[in-house]
Design a protein around this motif. Sequence first.
Motif, PDB file in Angstrom:
ATOM      1  N   GLU A 137      55.991  63.183  31.203  1.00  0.00           N
ATOM      2  CA  GLU A 137      56.561  62.956  29.998  1.00  0.00           C
ATOM      3  C   GLU A 137      57.136  62.932  29.005  1.00  0.00           C
ATOM      4  N   LEU A 138      57.241  61.160  29.351  1.00  0.00           N
ATOM      5  CA  LEU A 138      57.468  60.320  28.732  1.00  0.00           C
ATOM      6  C   LEU A 138      56.409  59.844  27.840  1.00  0.00           C
ATOM      7  N   ILE A 139      55.408  59.477  28.198  1.00  0.00           N
ATOM      8  CA  ILE A 139      54.560  59.054  27.156  1.00  0.00           C
ATOM      9  C   ILE A 139      54.178  60.353  26.043  1.00  0.00           C
ATOM     10  N   ASN A 140      54.859  61.374  26.539  1.00  0.00           N
ATOM     11  CA  ASN A 140      54.587  62.524  25.397  1.00  0.00           C
ATOM     12  C   ASN A 140      55.849  62.890  25.006  1.00  0.00           C
ATOM     13  N   SER A 141      56.798  61.978  24.996  1.00  0.00           N
ATOM     14  CA  SER A 141      57.913  62.535  24.118  1.00  0.00           C
ATOM     15  C   SER A 141      57.816  62.033  22.798  1.00  0.00           C
ATOM     16  N   LYS A 142      58.480  62.624  21.904  1.00  0.00           N
ATOM     17  CA  LYS A 142      58.045  62.807  19.839  1.00  0.00           C
ATOM     18  C   LYS A 142      59.082  61.422  20.216  1.00  0.00           C
ATOM     19  N   ASN A 189      65.442  43.975  33.760  1.00  0.00           N
ATOM     20  CA  ASN A 189      65.661  44.110  32.423  1.00  0.00           C
ATOM     21  C   ASN A 189      63.969  44.387  32.387  1.00  0.00           C
ATOM     22  N   LYS A 190      64.204  44.396  30.734  1.00  0.00           N
ATOM     23  CA  LYS A 190      63.058  44.967  29.954  1.00  0.00           C
ATOM     24  C   LYS A 190      61.800  44.546  30.700  1.00  0.00           C
ATOM     25  N   GLU A 191      61.582  43.306  30.936  1.00  0.00           N
ATOM     26  CA  GLU A 191      60.698  42.259  30.384  1.00  0.00           C
ATOM     27  C   GLU A 191      60.029  43.320  31.957  1.00  0.00           C
ATOM     28  N   ALA A 192      61.077  42.478  33.066  1.00  0.00           N
ATOM     29  CA  ALA A 192      60.289  43.446  34.580  1.00  0.00           C
ATOM     30  C   ALA A 192      59.754  44.426  34.441  1.00  0.00           C
ATOM     31  N   LEU A 193      60.888  45.424  34.090  1.00  0.00           N
ATOM     32  CA  LEU A 193      59.982  46.419  33.715  1.00  0.00           C
ATOM     33  C   LEU A 193      58.580  46.874  33.534  1.00  0.00           C
ATOM     34  N   PHE A 194      58.673  45.916  31.916  1.00  0.00           N
ATOM     35  CA  PHE A 194      57.596  45.978  30.969  1.00  0.00           C
ATOM     36  C   PHE A 194      56.159  45.564  32.261  1.00  0.00           C
ATOM     37  N   SER A 235      61.009  51.576  25.726  1.00  0.00           N
ATOM     38  CA  SER A 235      62.573  51.404  24.737  1.00  0.00           C
ATOM     39  C   SER A 235      63.341  53.272  24.866  1.00  0.00           C
ATOM     40  N   LEU A 236      62.193  54.271  25.454  1.00  0.00           N
ATOM     41  CA  LEU A 236      63.729  54.935  26.001  1.00  0.00           C
ATOM     42  C   LEU A 236      64.458  54.574  27.183  1.00  0.00           C
ATOM     43  N   LEU A 237      64.391  53.842  27.428  1.00  0.00           N
ATOM     44  CA  LEU A 237      65.270  53.799  29.407  1.00  0.00           C
ATOM     45  C   LEU A 237      66.798  53.399  28.378  1.00  0.00           C
ATOM     46  N   ASN A 238      67.831  53.359  29.062  1.00  0.00           N
ATOM     47  CA  ASN A 238      68.813  53.255  28.219  1.00  0.00           C
ATOM     48  C   ASN A 238      69.634  51.529  29.099  1.00  0.00           C
ATOM     49  N   PHE A 239      68.804  50.387  29.033  1.00  0.00           N
ATOM     50  CA  PHE A 239      69.963  49.686  29.692  1.00  0.00           C
ATOM     51  C   PHE A 239      70.672  48.752  29.739  1.00  0.00           C
ATOM     52  N   ARG A 240      72.037  49.286  30.046  1.00  0.00           N
ATOM     53  CA  ARG A 240      72.860  50.012  30.049  1.00  0.00           C
ATOM     54  C   ARG A 240      73.752  49.007  31.058  1.00  0.00           C
ATOM     55  N   HIS A 241      72.637  48.400  32.383  1.00  0.00           N
ATOM     56  CA  HIS A 241      73.575  48.612  33.727  1.00  0.00           C
ATOM     57  C   HIS A 241      73.428  46.261  33.258  1.00  0.00           C
ATOM     58  N   GLU A 242      74.653  45.551  34.449  1.00  0.00           N
ATOM     59  CA  GLU A 242      74.752  44.463  33.986  1.00  0.00           C
ATOM     60  C   GLU A 242      73.707  43.639  33.422  1.00  0.00           C
ATOM     61  N   GLU A 243      73.769  42.560  32.732  1.00  0.00           N
ATOM     62  CA  GLU A 243      73.252  41.795  32.492  1.00  0.00           C
ATOM     63  C   GLU A 243      71.862  42.863  31.456  1.00  0.00           C
ATOM     64  N   ASN A 244      71.637  43.729  30.828  1.00  0.00           N
ATOM     65  CA  ASN A 244      70.927  44.375  30.440  1.00  0.00           C
ATOM     66  C   ASN A 244      69.748  45.250  30.955  1.00  0.00           C
ATOM     67  N   THR A 245      69.820  45.588  32.065  1.00  0.00           N
ATOM     68  CA  THR A 245      69.106  47.089  33.636  1.00  0.00           C
ATOM     69  C   THR A 245      69.100  48.037  33.771  1.00  0.00           C
ATOM     70  N   ASN A 295      48.724  50.906  30.428  1.00  0.00           N
ATOM     71  CA  ASN A 295      48.596  49.821  28.819  1.00  0.00           C
ATOM     72  C   ASN A 295      49.720  49.332  28.538  1.00  0.00           C
ATOM     73  N   GLU A 296      49.474  48.598  27.836  1.00  0.00           N
ATOM     74  CA  GLU A 296      50.823  47.890  26.634  1.00  0.00           C
ATOM     75  C   GLU A 296      51.717  48.915  26.569  1.00  0.00           C
ATOM     76  N   GLU A 297      50.567  49.360  25.353  1.00  0.00           N
ATOM     77  CA  GLU A 297      51.241  50.639  24.061  1.00  0.00           C
ATOM     78  C   GLU A 297      52.117  51.615  25.196  1.00  0.00           C
ATOM     79  N   GLU A 298      51.233  52.439  26.003  1.00  0.00           N
ATOM     80  CA  GLU A 298      52.473  53.075  27.237  1.00  0.00           C
ATOM     81  C   GLU A 298      53.767  52.456  27.653  1.00  0.00           C
ATOM     82  N   ALA A 299      53.671  51.556  28.224  1.00  0.00           N
ATOM     83  CA  ALA A 299      54.264  51.080  28.843  1.00  0.00           C
ATOM     84  C   ALA A 299      55.478  50.064  27.758  1.00  0.00           C
ATOM     85  N   GLN A 300      54.931  49.752  26.524  1.00  0.00           N
ATOM     86  CA  GLN A 300      56.469  49.238  25.019  1.00  0.00           C
ATOM     87  C   GLN A 300      57.263  50.836  25.467  1.00  0.00           C
TER      88      GLN A 300
END
Lengths: 120, 120
Positions: B114-119, A41-46, A11-21, A2-7
């Motif tokens: 693990e990710l979903i249950n992280s704080k 990027n965030k949108e593609a992952l979501f 939010s936990l990932l580090n989009f540190r590669h080129e063009e925030n990916t 669901n959208e909440e889990e995907a969000q």
Amino acid sequence: MNEEEAQKITSLLNFRHEENTIIAVIQDYKSKEILMVGNMNKEALFKTLTTGYLHFWSLSKKNLWLKGETSGNFQIIEEFKVDCDADAVLFKVRSLGPICHTGSYTCFYRSYDELINSKS
Amino acid sequence: MNEEEAQKITSLLNFRHEENTIIAVIQDYKSKEILMVGNMNKEALFKTLTTGYLHFWSLSKKNLWLKGETSGNFQIIEEFKVDCDADAVLFKVRSLGPICHTGSYTCFYRSYDELINSKS
């Protein structure tokens, strides 16, 4: 997912590669062969997480794309993993057709011998 | 691989990712599990191909490093593939120990649950 889990996961990932990916590695769920690597990027992952179909950010074309949109060779997510520093993800997929734009089963089809014997 | 062959292969690749690198996916030769993803510049790829041991370019530390140099967990190349657009490579390796700096067998150990249950 669901959208909440995907969000939350996004939010936990580090989009540190080129063009925030992040880097996304795609592996065949059954054969365990590596099929391709792309950027999300965030949108593609979501979109990938909420629809269950692979989406990427194209660094060359600067747009979001759904894998299989033109070819019909959709890749359906079966399993999802994140690496230790959260800047790369692994998707194990069920492949509805060749993933590579060349028609090959995997993008990683060029061997040492082929490269060494190439003319250029 | 001798230096001439390694030079030829290096010259055929497209180091188009950040800091003039390619993406390198590392897979366990036997189990076929994905172990990690890293970046290689020309020098890192050349050293990997000529020595048979994985070398990377660190985007965070801005230096070349030999995988296993401090841990002793060297990764020995068994097979090498290049992808369709020559900006990513796949190394199948024989692992002399855990590849991840956390001590995990694979860097891709974090699951959806693990990710979903992280704080955070």
